[in-house]
Motif scaffolding. Structure first.
Motif, PDB file in Angstrom:
ATOM      1  N   ALA A   1       4.928   3.921   2.647  1.00 26.25           N
ATOM      2  CA  ALA A   1       4.757   2.595   2.060  1.00 26.25           C
ATOM      3  C   ALA A   1       4.679   1.553   3.150  1.00 26.25           C
ATOM      4  O   ALA A   1       5.351   1.652   4.177  1.00 26.25           O
ATOM      5  N   CYS A   2       3.821   0.585   2.895  1.00 27.47           N
ATOM      6  CA  CYS A   2       3.737  -0.534   3.811  1.00 27.47           C
ATOM      7  C   CYS A   2       3.581  -1.773   2.942  1.00 27.47           C
ATOM      8  O   CYS A   2       2.694  -1.836   2.099  1.00 27.47           O
ATOM      9  N   MET A   3       4.485  -2.711   3.098  1.00 27.98           N
ATOM     10  CA  MET A   3       4.350  -3.905   2.272  1.00 27.98           C
ATOM     11  C   MET A   3       4.565  -5.183   3.073  1.00 27.98           C
ATOM     12  O   MET A   3       5.295  -5.196   4.062  1.00 27.98           O
ATOM     13  N   ALA A   4       3.892  -6.214   2.636  1.00 28.21           N
ATOM     14  CA  ALA A   4       4.029  -7.506   3.303  1.00 28.21           C
ATOM     15  C   ALA A   4       4.585  -8.511   2.315  1.00 28.21           C
ATOM     16  O   ALA A   4       4.275  -8.468   1.124  1.00 28.21           O
TER      17      ALA A   4
ATOM     18  N   ILE B   1       0.878  -1.166   0.000  1.00 31.62           N
ATOM     19  CA  ILE B   1       0.000   0.000   0.000  1.00 31.62           C
ATOM     20  C   ILE B   1       0.912   1.210   0.000  1.00 31.62           C
ATOM     21  O   ILE B   1       1.864   1.278   0.793  1.00 31.62           O
ATOM     22  N   PHE B   2       0.662   2.142  -0.912  1.00 29.27           N
ATOM     23  CA  PHE B   2       1.537   3.301  -1.041  1.00 29.27           C
ATOM     24  C   PHE B   2       0.673   4.547  -1.011  1.00 29.27           C
ATOM     25  O   PHE B   2      -0.207   4.701  -1.847  1.00 29.27           O
ATOM     26  N   ASP B   3       0.914   5.376  -0.035  1.00 31.28           N
ATOM     27  CA  ASP B   3       0.061   6.544   0.154  1.00 31.28           C
ATOM     28  C   ASP B   3       0.866   7.780  -0.217  1.00 31.28           C
ATOM     29  O   ASP B   3       1.801   8.154   0.486  1.00 31.28           O
ATOM     30  N   GLY B   4       0.506   8.376  -1.314  1.00 29.46           N
ATOM     31  CA  GLY B   4       1.264   9.519  -1.802  1.00 29.46           C
ATOM     32  C   GLY B   4       0.806  10.811  -1.168  1.00 29.46           C
ATOM     33  O   GLY B   4      -0.315  10.918  -0.688  1.00 29.46           O
ATOM     34  N   HIS B   5       1.694  11.793  -1.163  1.00 34.72           N
ATOM     35  CA  HIS B   5       1.278  13.133  -0.767  1.00 34.72           C
ATOM     36  C   HIS B   5       2.028  14.146  -1.616  1.00 34.72           C
ATOM     37  O   HIS B   5       3.107  13.863  -2.124  1.00 34.72           O
ATOM     38  N   GLY B   6       1.423  15.322  -1.773  1.00 33.16           N
ATOM     39  CA  GLY B   6       1.998  16.331  -2.651  1.00 33.16           C
ATOM     40  C   GLY B   6       2.008  15.855  -4.097  1.00 33.16           C
ATOM     41  O   GLY B   6       2.937  16.115  -4.856  1.00 33.16           O
TER      42      GLY B   6
ATOM     43  N   ARG C   1       8.399   9.171   8.291  1.00 30.67           N
ATOM     44  CA  ARG C   1       9.237   8.407   7.356  1.00 30.67           C
ATOM     45  C   ARG C   1       8.492   8.385   6.031  1.00 30.67           C
ATOM     46  O   ARG C   1       7.265   8.246   6.004  1.00 30.67           O
ATOM     47  N   ALA C   2       9.207   8.524   4.940  1.00 34.02           N
ATOM     48  CA  ALA C   2       8.551   8.518   3.631  1.00 34.02           C
ATOM     49  C   ALA C   2       9.587   8.456   2.521  1.00 34.02           C
ATOM     50  O   ALA C   2      10.763   8.807   2.709  1.00 34.02           O
TER      51      ALA C   2
END
Lengths: 530, 687
Positions: free
Chosen positions: A270-273, A140-145, A347-348
């Protein structure tokens, strides 16, 4: 009464826009009003809404409500079918059929969904299986800007992980193929939602950097490749550093150059499994979250968080930041629960504004980018003394899957802002119960044909009533449609879904959810089989 | 998993729990079977592996395509009724309820063919491991409800078990049997569409005859493996198609019904163009062919409502297309026809063709010959038109579904000779049929070549330019008996030629037409068609085509002996054309095919095809008339006199209509034309 609610939200939202625009004049460097939530310009703007604020937002804005006959005639009511259609547009679900070395995969299936608030959506998701090694990856990738960084990370991160896990021999074969200009063997098999933005094939520049990475891995001369934990750690940091370096390197092609600038100057958590048999690794950088739904032997459900949010509410993060910067900055590193007063996650990926020295930022941007057109969000926060302030280093958790671990939920903060861990587990469990309710229970099977028929007919009626086949959709439905007491309010749901594109972000964030179901039988078999 | 039956001279031996790995083949001939317990030598192999037949066929080095796909099939078993059912309880089929019910140990066994089938094993055998074969009560609910609606008393019956037992279905709902086109001795008997129990006896007999005599005692082309090719073997195609086939088992099967799934596989380059002009399509051997063209202002019934045994909704549309063929000119895309080219360095091509075909092919270059490809019994294996392109090369046009069968037949009979080349050029040409009196005007305007009968007599083939495109094969025949030309166009020129034809044709009133118009024209001219009227058990003599057989040339060809004998003894059936007299097209049920023919009140045979003739304003049926002995039922010789002296009736759904029998096309309408054709034909043979 139900029909008034949408206008009400609409009007209140418009009022808040007016306030925001008033504020924007003061800070003209703010390029876009899309970046409200994660990025905040210092602490002055009165109307900046946090995504978790819709409830209080309603109350606050009520006073501003003004009615005009024109707007009262403006109907926005959606039928339940239309609501379902909107909610389901981003659904995807896959049954995992591949056998791993003859045994059924420990992952049974996964269900995923995404609902946009930003336009275009800034969240990304990815599911892929490693073809040269074993294991499934969920991200899951959460973008900003902007969405550039999230897009890039979602396209590239899994490749870095997959390459990190490869044995020396596989890497040599890859390198050999590249050298002799032969086609590369496939690294990943993506399991995509048809609507997910098309992942560009690894572009040549990206492939070059990936190759440099595996060449370095080759030089390490490790027979078996990195272990999974190391692989995840290195891949995150390596990709972030490649993103940062790509924009510094002189690039001929203007398109590529602009794109890499947008990637570097926007950000993504980002969060990945990574699931391989009973081995579950979760790597997280930022405030996406992964939790495990666990059913104890006594049938009770509980929640096991696998990540910790990297934000100002995390004591460990606060101490890390204080440790990494001089004591003089203790009070300025986190201001108003934001990193340097601007960024929610600490963190990003990307966000070089918080990583590079001022000089570097200036020298790169002075190379003649049209920052206005590219929506680059350039500024220097106050108290910017000892960069980098931001890192993409992930926190990696290992969990050995047990038969009682039933599902994994990965979601962007849009979900966690409105639902807590227990609430999410409860909703998925309810979903599972509903889905299994219409499976014939052999033990209680009616004895004769007539009873069986009436039971079957009841169950058919039930299936027609049950709204969601997909647990992720159910979670999203509840996330945006529940009131402060956790009850579903259809009017509220409709209202939230009919917000105009430019206003939606005021009341909710992009939400992306992936629910991964485990196959307890095959996990059990794993333990029994040794 | 597969049971293996082997004829070992002294008897039959059955190997249980033995699985076939693959079939061993040497020089295109079965030599044995490799099993997990070792090799077994054999001359014949029968693939009757049910739903695994597809995979077993593919396991061969030279794969055998057997298009079938399994669907889950559920049936219910109950405990006995209070008074247990007797073993003589009839089986009840309730087609509306989609169920069957029969006695099972005093209780009932009831299953059905649901509207929403569950295809299974698309990925192959491996899927079995994933414990998919479970009962699915929810899926069975509609069938259970229709059982209890029909027999409410059964409500109290105790459930024993819901069985999930996959059944195999084929793309056209007919079973598959016969010899593989590629491997000799490799036989197939599968795809029973859930009717295996009732078909077993007959199917077994035909296959046994096939293996022993080389052909079965009935014409069963409809069941022949060779009606399919590799093109029907896509798993996706089969999965989609069987989902349509399975519910159809209990649906009303109306005439001229087209499958809706697995379509648009093979198309002409003009497909989009024709579709945009209102074409409605049917499919044969995977190829889309226009049925008719719906004018912009006309609405047809919805698919479900259009199902009828009466006058169909396309009647007026086809009428105007036929009229245009008669008075002006129409263009029909007929690209689906199977097209082969046979060439050789010397005379090999002519020699072998003379042996394989019944008509004389040693004609001057440019001539076209209608000829049968007969079997030893003189029956039609294929009916085709062959154009002599040069001294040493021939162009052969056969029905669409002959692509696999004809190829296999030719390959089987042609000597291994590197100087003799057989090529399937079906895909290379788009075929346009220009039918009508003004076709000649359109073509001459487009080619600047004289097209009058003097320069371009009937049944001629010339390569010429049409528009900018050169090398178009133009043939003066239309497959209907109407004047006009077939254009065989290399596909890259297809759109150009079509556009030119349509724009030049405008002033001659050109329009598109489809196969329904063609069919009406063909049948009213008594043109029999292979696969419908002609089959492997009908000979040229039985359908008045003696003129197309070189019996008097002293040349040997396959079937010659049988024909000579038949000529001497007379024929036992005769293809006859019937014109219905007192049939009301608007109100009466239409004849489609298979209607009983009565001669002087006695059953004499069945119709093989029929069409409404817009010219005669009557229905025309074709069918074979037999002469069954009134006492013994034995077949007797049928003479022209016998045909002419009878009073005929055609029985349509229990209602008999008077019919006039004709052995030749209705002459009054075509006198002029026929005489001219006869002259040409005699010219051709008298050279």
């Amino acid at each position: 009464m139900s029909s008034t609610l949408p206008f009400w939200i609409l009007n209140s939202a418009r009022n808040s826009i007016a306030t925001l625009q008033g504020g924007r004049r003061l800070y003209s460097r703010c390029a876009s009003n899309r970046n409200k939530s994660r990025w905040r310009l210092f602490s002055q703007g009165p109307g900046t809404l946090k995504s978790s604020a819709p409830c209080s937002g309603f109350a606050l804005q009520k006073a501003y409500r003004h009615t005009s006959t024109e707007e009262d005639d403006f109907h926005l009511q959606l039928s339940p079918e239309q609501v379902n259609e909107v909610l389901r547009a981003g659904e995807s679900a896959h049954k995992i059929l591949d056998l791993v070395r003859g045994a059924p995969n420990s992952v049974l299936r996964f269900e995923s969904n995404q609902l946009a608030a930003n336009s275009p959506v800034e969240d990304r998701r990815g599911v892929a299986s490693c073809l040269q090694t074993s294991g499934l990856m969920f991200g899951i990738f959460d973008g900003h800007g902007g969405h550039a960084c999230a897009q890039a990370v979602s396209e590239r991160l899994f490749y870095y992980v997959a390459v990190s896990l490869m044995s020396q021999q596989t890497l040599e074969r890859m390198e050999g193929a590249m050298e002799s200009m032969k086609p590369l063997m496939p690294i990943l098999q993506w399991l995509k939602h048809p609507g997910d933005s098309i992942y560009k094939d690894v572009t040549s520049v990206h492939l070059d950097h990936l190759r440099v990475y595996w060449q370095e891995l080759l030089d390490l001369h490790m027979e078996m490749g990195l272990n999974i934990k190391e692989a995840l750690m290195y891949s995150f940091q390596r990709l972030d550093s490649d993103i940062s370096l790509e924009v510094q390197a002189p690039l001929e092609d203007e398109m590529t150059r602009n794109l890499s600038l947008q990637v570097a100057f926007s950000g993504a958590t980002a969060c990945m499994a990574h699931v391989d048999g009973v081995h579950l690794h979760v790597a997280n950088a930022g405030d996406c979250r992964a939790i495990l739904g666990v059913q104890e032997d006594n049938g009770m459900w509980s929640c096991l968080p696998l990540t910790r949010d990297h934000n100002a509410w995390n004591q460990a993060e606060l101490s890390r930041l204080k440790r990494e910067h001089p004591e003089s900055e203790d009070r300025t590193v986190i201001v108003d629960n934001r990193l340097l007063g601007v960024l929610m996650p600490c963190r990003a990926f990307g966000d070089v504004q918080l990583k590079w020295s001022k000089e570097l930022q200036r020298s790169v941007l002075e190379r003649g980018f049209d920052t206005e057109a590219l929506n680059i969000y350039q500024f220097t926060p106050p108290h910017y003394h000892t960069p980098p302030y931001l890192t993409a280093e992930p926190e990696v958790t290992y969990h050995r899957l047990r038969p009682q671990d039933k599902f994994l939920v990965l979601a962007s903060d849009g979900l966690w802002d409105v639902l807590d861990n227990e609430g999410v587990v409860r909703l998925v469990v309810e979903h599972l119960a509903e889905a299994s309710r219409h499976k014939p229970d052999l033990a209680q099977r009616p004895a004769n044909l007539g009873l069986m028929q009436s039971l079957l007919q009841q169950r058919r009626a039930q299936v027609l009533r049950a709204a969601d086949q997909n647990a992720a959709t159910r979670l999203i439905r509840h996330a945006i449609g529940s009131n402060e007491y956790g009850e579903m309010e259809p009017e509220r749901l409709t209202a939230m879904l009919t917000l105009p594109e430019d206003l939606a972000r005021m009341y909710r964030d992009d939400i992306t959810v992936t629910v991964v179901y485990f196959n307890s039988d095959s996990i059990d078999a794993y333990y029994k089989g040794g | 998993m597969h049971c293996l039956f082997l004829y070992l001279g002294t008897g039959v031996q059955i190997y249980d729990r033995t699985s076939v790995l693959h079939v061993m083949v040497k020089k295109g001939q079965v030599t044995g079977v490799e099993t997990d317990k070792g090799q077994i030598e054999c001359q014949y192999f029968v693939n009757c592996a049910g739903q695994w037949a597809y995979e077993l066929g593919l396991s061969n080095e030279e794969p055998v395509s057997i298009p079938l796909h399994a669907c889950e099939h559920f049936y219910l078993l109950t405990r006995p009724l209070e008074t247990p059912l007797q073993s003589n309880t009839p089986t009840v089929v309730d087609a509306d309820g989609r169920i069957y019910i029969r006695n099972w140990q005093g209780g009932i066994l009831s299953g059905g063919f649901e509207k929403n089938p569950k295809p299974i094993f698309t990925e192959g055998k491996n899927q079995l491991e994933i414990q998919n074969l479970q009962e699915d009560w929810d899926h069975f609910e509609p069938l259970l409800s229709s059982l209890l609606r029909r027999m409410p008393e059964l409500e109290t019956l105790e459930i024993m078990k819901l069985v999930n037992c996959p059944e195999t279905f084929t793309p056209d709902m007919r079973c598959i049997m016969g010899e593989s086109p590629a491997v000799q001795g490799y036989y197939v008997l599968v795809g029973m569409n859930s009717a295996g129990l009732s078909f077993a006896g007959g199917a077994g007999r035909y296959l046994a005859e096939w293996m022993v005599h080389g052909y079965p005692s009935e014409s069963i082309w409809e069941l022949d493996l060779k009606r399919f090719g590799a093109l029907q073997s896509s798993r996706t195609f089969l999965r989609h198609r069987v989902m349509e086939v399975m519910p159809l088992l209990y649906d009303l099967k109306v005439p001229r019904w087209d499958f809706q799934t697995g379509r648009q596989l093979r198309t002409s380059p003009l497909y989009d163009r024709l579709d945009a002009q209102g074409a409605r399509w049917m499919e044969k051997h995977g190829f889309e062919r226009p049925k008719y063209f719906v004018p912009p202002d006309k609405d047809l019934l919805a698919l479900e409502q259009s199902k009828t045994f009466y006058k169909p909704d396309w009647f007026d549309i086809v009428e105007s297309e036929v009229k245009c063929c008669k008075e002006a000119v129409c263009v029909i895309d007929m690209s689906s026809f199977t097209k082969f080219e046979i060439t050789s360095t010397g005379d090999q091509a002519l020699e072998i063709l003379q042996y394989l075909f019944s008509n004389d092919l040693d004609v001057p270059v440019g001539h076209i010959v209608h000829t049968g490809m007969l079997n030893e019994g003189g029956g039609y294996e294929n009916d085709c038109s062959i154009a002599r392109l040069s001294k040493r090369s021939f162009f052969m046009i056969s029905p669409t579904d002959q692509q696999v069968h004809c190829w296999a037949w030719l390959k089987k009979h042609m000597p291994e000779d590197s100087n003799l080349l057989l090529e399937d050029v079906t895909w290379k040409y788009t075929a346009l049929n220009l039918i009508g009196p003004r076709a000649v005007d359109v073509l001459s305007e487009l080619s600047y070549a004289p097209m009058t009968p003097d320069h371009f007599p009937s049944l001629f083939c010339k390569e010429m330019s049409v528009g900018y495109a050169n090398g178009i094969r133009v043939m003066s025949m239309t497959h209907t008996g109407e004047p006009g030309f077939m254009l065989y166009i290399p596909i890259e020129y297809a759109l150009h030629v079509y556009n030119e034809v349509m724009s030049v044709g405008q002033k001659y009133g050109i329009r598109n037409a489809g196969y329904y118009a063609l069919r009406s024209l063909r049948i009213e001219k008594f043109f029999a068609f292979w696969g419908q009227d002609l089959n492997t058990l009908t000979t040229p003599l039985e359908c008045g085509r003696e003129s197309r057989v070189k019996l008097d040339k002293g040349m040997d060809f396959i079937g010659r002996d049988a024909l000579l004998q038949q000529k001497q003894n007379g024929v036992y059936k005769r293809l006859t054309m019937f014109i219905l007299d007192d049939h009301d097209t608007d109100l009466d049920l239409w004849p489609w095919w298979g209607e009983p023919i009565y001669r002087n009140g006695q059953y004499a045979g069945k119709t093989t095809s029929s069409a409404y003739s817009y010219t005669l304003e009557r229905h025309v049926c074709l069918g074979f008339v037999h002469n069954f002995s009134e006492d013994t039922g034995e077949e007797q010789v049928v003479t022209a006199d016998f045909i002419n002296r009878g009073e005929y009736e055609i029985d349509i759904a229990g209602h008999r209509f008077q019919a006039k029998a004709k052995l030749y096309p209705v002459t009054s309408l075509f006198t002029h034309k026929r005489r001219k054709d006869d002259v040409e034909l005699s010219d051709l043979h008298g050279k």
